[in-house]
Design an enzyme around this catalytic site. Structure first.
Site, PDB file in Angstrom:
ATOM      1  N   PRO A 102      -5.563  -5.021   9.246  1.00  0.00           N
ATOM      2  CA  PRO A 102      -5.162  -4.187  10.383  1.00  0.00           C
ATOM      3  C   PRO A 102      -4.435  -2.954   9.853  1.00  0.00           C
ATOM      4  O   PRO A 102      -3.507  -3.084   9.063  1.00  0.00           O
ATOM      5  CB  PRO A 102      -4.201  -5.094  11.172  1.00  0.00           C
ATOM      6  CG  PRO A 102      -3.738  -6.130  10.207  1.00  0.00           C
ATOM      7  CD  PRO A 102      -4.790  -6.270   9.151  1.00  0.00           C
ATOM      8  N   MET A 103      -4.892  -1.762  10.236  1.00  0.00           N
ATOM      9  CA  MET A 103      -4.259  -0.520   9.769  1.00  0.00           C
ATOM     10  C   MET A 103      -4.060   0.416  10.950  1.00  0.00           C
ATOM     11  O   MET A 103      -5.038   0.807  11.597  1.00  0.00           O
ATOM     12  CB  MET A 103      -5.134   0.162   8.714  1.00  0.00           C
ATOM     13  CG  MET A 103      -5.215  -0.586   7.395  1.00  0.00           C
ATOM     14  SD  MET A 103      -6.293   0.266   6.212  1.00  0.00           S
ATOM     15  CE  MET A 103      -7.903  -0.384   6.671  1.00  0.00           C
ATOM     16  N   VAL A 104      -2.826   0.761  11.210  1.00  0.00           N
ATOM     17  CA  VAL A 104      -2.503   1.670  12.320  1.00  0.00           C
ATOM     18  C   VAL A 104      -3.336   2.939  12.173  1.00  0.00           C
ATOM     19  O   VAL A 104      -3.400   3.526  11.083  1.00  0.00           O
ATOM     20  CB  VAL A 104      -0.996   2.015  12.316  1.00  0.00           C
ATOM     21  CG1 VAL A 104      -0.690   3.074  13.369  1.00  0.00           C
ATOM     22  CG2 VAL A 104      -0.166   0.762  12.577  1.00  0.00           C
ATOM     23  N   GLN A 116      -5.311  -7.908  16.361  1.00  0.00           N
ATOM     24  CA  GLN A 116      -3.934  -8.229  15.951  1.00  0.00           C
ATOM     25  C   GLN A 116      -2.936  -7.702  16.983  1.00  0.00           C
ATOM     26  O   GLN A 116      -2.994  -6.536  17.379  1.00  0.00           O
ATOM     27  CB  GLN A 116      -3.582  -7.652  14.587  1.00  0.00           C
ATOM     28  CG  GLN A 116      -2.254  -8.259  14.110  1.00  0.00           C
ATOM     29  CD  GLN A 116      -1.669  -7.624  12.873  1.00  0.00           C
ATOM     30  OE1 GLN A 116      -1.358  -6.436  12.864  1.00  0.00           O
ATOM     31  NE2 GLN A 116      -1.489  -8.419  11.830  1.00  0.00           N
ATOM     32  N   CYS A 139       4.991  -6.999   9.743  1.00  0.00           N
ATOM     33  CA  CYS A 139       5.261  -5.557   9.735  1.00  0.00           C
ATOM     34  C   CYS A 139       6.735  -5.304   9.452  1.00  0.00           C
ATOM     35  O   CYS A 139       7.601  -5.753  10.210  1.00  0.00           O
ATOM     36  CB  CYS A 139       4.877  -4.933  11.068  1.00  0.00           C
ATOM     37  SG  CYS A 139       5.255  -3.160  11.127  1.00  0.00           S
ATOM     38  N   ASN A 142      -2.942 -11.001   0.392  1.00  0.00           N
ATOM     39  CA  ASN A 142      -2.899  -9.587   0.749  1.00  0.00           C
ATOM     40  C   ASN A 142      -1.860  -8.875  -0.119  1.00  0.00           C
ATOM     41  O   ASN A 142      -0.802  -9.420  -0.386  1.00  0.00           O
ATOM     42  CB  ASN A 142      -2.543  -9.467   2.238  1.00  0.00           C
ATOM     43  CG  ASN A 142      -2.281  -8.050   2.716  1.00  0.00           C
ATOM     44  OD1 ASN A 142      -1.276  -7.777   3.354  1.00  0.00           O
ATOM     45  ND2 ASN A 142      -3.162  -7.125   2.401  1.00  0.00           N
ATOM     46  N   GLY A 143      -2.216  -7.679  -0.562  1.00  0.00           N
ATOM     47  CA  GLY A 143      -1.275  -6.859  -1.323  1.00  0.00           C
ATOM     48  C   GLY A 143      -1.866  -6.325  -2.615  1.00  0.00           C
ATOM     49  O   GLY A 143      -2.260  -7.096  -3.495  1.00  0.00           O
ATOM     50  N   ASP A 144      -1.994  -4.988  -2.715  1.00  0.00           N
ATOM     51  CA  ASP A 144      -2.390  -4.306  -3.956  1.00  0.00           C
ATOM     52  C   ASP A 144      -3.748  -4.710  -4.506  1.00  0.00           C
ATOM     53  O   ASP A 144      -3.922  -4.830  -5.717  1.00  0.00           O
ATOM     54  CB  ASP A 144      -1.330  -4.514  -5.055  1.00  0.00           C
ATOM     55  CG  ASP A 144      -0.136  -3.582  -4.872  1.00  0.00           C
ATOM     56  OD1 ASP A 144      -0.123  -2.850  -3.864  1.00  0.00           O
ATOM     57  OD2 ASP A 144       0.773  -3.609  -5.715  1.00  0.00           O
ATOM     58  N   ARG A 173      -5.290  -0.297   1.823  1.00  0.00           N
ATOM     59  CA  ARG A 173      -5.476   1.022   1.187  1.00  0.00           C
ATOM     60  C   ARG A 173      -6.678   1.072   0.251  1.00  0.00           C
ATOM     61  O   ARG A 173      -7.322   2.110   0.124  1.00  0.00           O
ATOM     62  CB  ARG A 173      -4.201   1.402   0.418  1.00  0.00           C
ATOM     63  CG  ARG A 173      -3.103   1.900   1.351  1.00  0.00           C
ATOM     64  CD  ARG A 173      -1.843   2.195   0.601  1.00  0.00           C
ATOM     65  NE  ARG A 173      -1.447   1.046  -0.214  1.00  0.00           N
ATOM     66  CZ  ARG A 173      -0.204   0.805  -0.614  1.00  0.00           C
ATOM     67  NH1 ARG A 173       0.757   1.630  -0.280  1.00  0.00           N
ATOM     68  NH2 ARG A 173       0.079  -0.245  -1.356  1.00  0.00           N
TER      69      ARG A 173
END
Length: 315
Positions: free
Chosen positions: A31-33, A85, A114, A214-216, A239
């Protein structure tokens, strides 16, 4: 806005749990704003993304306002499997939101990760990892009120400094009927520090339900490494996919075909210029020189961008 003919296509809804039962690592768009909207989801699905999330939607606004529903949630019959989400802090509000999206999505996810100040101040996001009873109530309510047993209810969390608390939280959530848990391997205070993949591994070893890491994760190789380090059943990328939407298909950098696909999809979906342009800036970051960025990043209309891409790359 619900896309064309969605209501007549409800039989196309999928059971996201089937992905986790396949034995393959599930490749997920985070999920990305502003960014994980329908047009971008359509693009990454063309390049081996298995499961997509909407941007985080504040459940209370979504339930209260038709305008919020129209602007925050757009889908179509090809947009599956799809997880919506929500940010929520009241069980009934989350239920009401889940009921609205249930005919058009394959599951919901409760944001418990968040770290932004506004979300924490409102009682949303990562502050929920310190309220396991509230998470339990919200999950239980949705489970009791949504008739479809294939509709998934998942949570996305950050980790505590004391990992025992995180394991306890996850086990309580599992006992309540959560479908899977996505773990961002940083604490609320951490931003760019290394991800604690060892913590994700310990959580995975303590659970029976699927765990998503999740992460990097920036490349398909990273995704494979994280799977081996953690034993996670899926990997969620944010990203890395913005920079290279074809990442899950094994491309090291964004191929021109993917840029062409984005132009076609964005124009077809009527994507607003700023969003259209920002996505291209991310995608072209690794394949353009400093000088080219200076020119491209200040273009101010769709026609100028299209001319640039045509002249420079034949897109």
């Amino acid at each position: 806005m619900i896309g064309d003919n969605v209501e007549t296509k409800q039989c196309q809804l999928k059971d996201p749990m089937d992905l986790f039962r396949s034995g393959q690592v599930v490749k997920i768009c985070a999920p990305m704003v502003r960014y994980s909207k329908l047009a971008f989801r359509t693009l990454v699905r063309k390049y081996s993304c298995d499961l997509c999330y909407t941007p985080m939607i504040v459940a209370a606004d979504f339930v209260r306002s038709a305008k919020a529903r129209d602007s925050e949630f757009t889908t179509n019959k090809g947009d599956h499997p799809l997880i919506v989400q929500f940010a929520a802090k009241e069980a009934q509000v989350l239920c009401d939101a889940a009921r609205i999206v249930c005919p058009f999505a394959d599951g919901i996810d409760l944001n418990c990760g968040c770290p932004q100040r506004w979300a924490m101040a409102e009682g949303y996001g990562a502050c929920l990892i310190n309220k396991p009873e509230l998470i339990r109530d919200m999950v239980r309510h949705v489970r009791n009120q949504i008739d479809n047993p294939r509709f998934s209810v998942s949570i996305k969390i950050r980790i505590h400094e004391d990992l025992k608390r995180t394991v306890d939280l996850c086990q309580k959530a599992e006992a309540t009927g959560v479908s899977w848990i996505t773990v961002h391997g940083r604490s609320v205070e951490e931003r760019h520090q290394p991800v604690h993949y060892d913590a994700i591994r310990i959580i995975k070893q303590s659970m029976s339900i699927p765990i998503v890491a999740n992460g990097d994760i920036k490349t398909l190789k990273d995704a494979e490494n994280v799977h081996h380090l953690t034993g996670a059943d899926g990997v969620m990328v944010a990203r890395g996919l913005l920079a290279n939407p074809a990442m899950f298909a094994g491309y090291e950098e964004t191929p021109l075909k993917c840029i062409q696909d984005w132009v076609d999809i964005a124009l077809e979906h009527g994507t607003p210029f700023t969003c259209f342009h920002h996505h291209l800036m991310y995608m072209m970051e690794r394949i353009t020189s400093k000088q080219e960025k200076k020119v491209f990043n200040v273009l101010s209309s769709t026609s100028a961008v299209l001319d640039y891409l045509n002249d420079r790359y034949g897109v």
